[in-house]
Design an enzyme around this catalytic site. Structure first.
Site, PDB file in Angstrom:
ATOM      1  N   SER A  19       2.977 -14.387  -9.358  1.00 40.77           N
ATOM      2  CA  SER A  19       1.950 -14.173  -8.325  1.00 40.77           C
ATOM      3  C   SER A  19       0.782 -15.100  -8.628  1.00 40.77           C
ATOM      4  CB  SER A  19       1.514 -12.705  -8.316  1.00 40.77           C
ATOM      5  OG  SER A  19       1.246 -12.250  -9.632  1.00 40.77           O
ATOM      6  N   HIS A  72     -23.642  14.873   2.149  1.00 35.29           N
ATOM      7  CA  HIS A  72     -23.514  15.362   0.776  1.00 35.29           C
ATOM      8  C   HIS A  72     -22.482  16.485   0.712  1.00 35.29           C
ATOM      9  CE1 HIS A  72     -24.551  16.502  -3.292  1.00 35.29           C
ATOM     10  NE2 HIS A  72     -24.549  17.764  -2.888  1.00 35.29           N
ATOM     11  N   LYS A 110       0.827  -1.209   0.000  1.00 37.97           N
ATOM     12  CA  LYS A 110       0.000   0.000   0.000  1.00 37.97           C
ATOM     13  C   LYS A 110       0.862   1.260   0.000  1.00 37.97           C
ATOM     14  CE  LYS A 110      -2.446  -2.741  -0.453  1.00 37.97           C
ATOM     15  NZ  LYS A 110      -2.439  -4.224  -0.387  1.00 37.97           N
ATOM     16  N   ALA A 161      -5.459 -10.460   5.924  1.00 36.91           N
ATOM     17  CA  ALA A 161      -4.975 -10.079   7.244  1.00 36.91           C
ATOM     18  C   ALA A 161      -6.126  -9.912   8.240  1.00 36.91           C
ATOM     19  CB  ALA A 161      -4.184  -8.784   7.136  1.00 36.91           C
TER      20      ALA A 161
END
Ligand code: FAD
Ligand code: NAI
Length: 475
Positions: free
Chosen positions: A279, A454, A58, A330
């Site tokens: 992978s 909104h 990430k 995870a």
């Protein structure tokens, strides 16, 4: 002399470290043994997730997304950037800092909760009266006596037969996360979660990326409509995804990697790349555990056999996370870790496998919970579907990111939400509302009647719920 604990946890990834902390919170004496080493040989708690999985991937996805924005999207906002360049070494170093912060954070949590940590390999020595002897072999060797063992030894990357990882040219997730310079041409085998996330990182940084996928369908586990939308978006970005590819001989040399493969039409092809990421899934890890000493049963995949409550075939031995059945995620490992600690303490820990969310952190993100439309059709369940495109969402327009949609599936009669599937901006965050709703057995009408801020992307979820009843307001 052996040290005595109520619980010994083998493995300090998300399954193991969370089980250890929860058991300690419940008043038990707890040891956790983990063998992961950082580059200096010291401990690096957090397992695959922290060291070579969720967290570093990430970090790289974020860095590469900023780069992509600077190159391709800032101009739309009137921001002129004269020259954009990427310092890959700095990006990777930043990722390493993020990883270390997480490693250190877990060590701190162990101290705070009085979990005794042993850095080294954990293995079963033998069953003894009322429990087990577990060896912790690191710089020193210790024998731990305990009534309960939680095995959380995770998984490792699956290699192609005859093509071991060298982490230089043939890369697992480990090597893929520390490539030192942008490869001109990058190949990936497998267009699953890692293939798409890692392929996206290096494509954004300038690699020409080709993914060879064995199956004829793209993201088979994902709702077909969502997968189709995602495939369109990835292809438009420049990811070359070859479905129905049969990988043959793989040769490495001074110039890189050469892959012989056959396309879906049966035509022989050659892919020459600088690096190849393999992978193709992961395998449960029980190497060195000496599981046979206590009679732990493994299945044909090498996973430890457990019941719904994570009990193994040996009384007092539990197993959680990637080393057992179920999705290799995870948060699934963590939930099992908590539930096991609570069961050991005599409580009634529970994991609801029907509401475990999935997220693929590409751009657009893909996230889902519950059943897909194809699963509902196959099971013969009558359902209603409603969807809402981000193109019609004000916040998505303001963000300049209108790809994708939210799709909600609900029971035709009771209106209970059976699945929600999202492809689009911040799908990873949007899915949480849907998980909560499904945990509380909400109907689509419940979501439709809730006031959503909104302008927000979450209004797309509300509109999809309204669309289930054919009354979307903004589309
Ligand atoms: P692991 O995290 O694998 O931890 C097991 C630990 O046990 C390791 O530290 C290992 O060294 C140690 N160990 C093993 N055997 C022994 C032994 N005998 N003695 C002592 N220690 C031992 N999941 C998500 O939910 N979200 C994501 O975004 C995500 N991204 C990912 C990205 C990549 C590239 C990869 C590879 C995986 C990703 N995953 C993600 C999956 C996630 O990492 C795993 O599901 C999760 O780490 C499993 O946790 P675990 O505790 O079961 O095992
Ligand atoms: P995966 O199971 O997601 O995808 C593997 C892909 O490889 C599949 O599409 C499969 O059909 C294909 N494949 C298998 N053998 C092949 C072959 N010989 N030739 C060509 N294609 C082949 O596995 P991946 O991507 O390795 O990831 C492993 C696991 O790690 C995931 O399943 C997931 O559980 C976890 N993960 C989760 C992430 C997340 O939650 N965002 C991110 C990355 C990994």
């Amino acid at each position: 002399m052996s040290k005595i604990f109520d619980v010994v946890v083998i493995g300090g990834g998300p399954g193991g470290y969370i089980a250890a902390i929860r058991a300690a919170q419940l008043g038990m004496t707890v040891a956790c043994i983990d063998e992961w080493k950082n580059s200096k040989g010291g401990p690096a708690l957090g397992g695959t997730c922290t060291n070579v999985g969720c967290i570093p991937s990430k970090a790289l996805l974020q860095s590469s997304e900023y780069f992509d924005h600077a190159n391709h999207h800032f101009a739309d906002h009137g921001i002129e950037v004269k020259s954009v360049s990427m310092d890959v070494a700095k990006m990777v170093a930043r990722k390493d800092v993020v990883v270390k912060q997480n490693n250190d954070g877990i060590q701190y949590l162990f101290k705070k909760n009085k979990v005794t940590f042993f850095h080294g390999r954990g293995s079963f020595q033998k069953a003894v009266d009322g429990g087990y002897e577990v060896k912790a072999s690191g710089a020193t060797e210790e024998v731990l006596m305990t009534k309960h063992v939680v095995v959380a030894t995770g998984s490792t990357a699956r290699a192609l037969p005859g093509t071991p990882f060298d982490e230089d040219l043939i890369l697992s997730n480990d090597g893929a996360l520390r490539i030192g310079a942008v490869p001109k041409k990058l190949g990936l085998i497998g267009s699953g979660v890692i293939g798409l996330e890692m392929g996206s990182v290096w494509r954004r940084l300038g690699s020409e990326v080709t993914i060879l996928e064995g199956l004829p369908t793209f993201l088979g586990a994902v709702d077909e409509q969502i997968a189709k939308e995602a495939h369109k978006a990835f292809t438009k970005q420049g990811l070359k995804i070859e479905l129905g590819a049969k990988v043959g001989e793989i040769k490495t040399g001074k110039k890189g990697v050469s892959v012989s493969w056959t396309n879906a039409k049966g035509e022989a092809q050659k892919l020459d790349v600088d690096k190849l990421i393999v992978s193709i899934g992961r395998v449960p890890n029980t190497v060195g555990l000496n599981a046979e000493a206590v009679g732990l049963k493994l299945d044909e995949r090498g996973a430890i056999v457990v019941d719904d409550d994570c009990r193994t075939s040996a009384l007092g031995v539990w197993a959680v996370g990637d080393v057992v059945r179920g999705p290799m995620l995870a948060h699934k490992a963590e939930e099992e870790g908590v539930a096991v600690a609570e069961r050991i303490a005599g409580q009634h820990g529970h994991v609801n496998f029907n509401t475990v969310p999935w997220v693929i952190y590409t751009s657009p993100e893909i996230a889902w919970v519950g059943q897909t439309e194809q699963q509902l059709k196959a099971s013969g369940r009558a359902y209603k579907a409603g969807s809402f495109p981000f193109l019609a969402n004000g916040r998505a327009r303001a963000l300049g990111d209108t790809t994708g949609m939210v799709k909600m599936l609900a029971d035709a009669e009771t209106d209970e939400i059976l699945g929600v599937h999202i492809v689009g901006p911040m799908a990873s965050e949007l899915i949480s509302e849907c998980v909560v709703a499904m945990e509380f057995k909400a109907s689509s009408e419940d979501i439709a009647r809730i006031c959503h801020a909104h302008p927000s992307l979450s209004e797309a979820t509300k509109e999809a719920a309204l669309a289930v009843d054919k009354r979307a307001l903004n589309f």
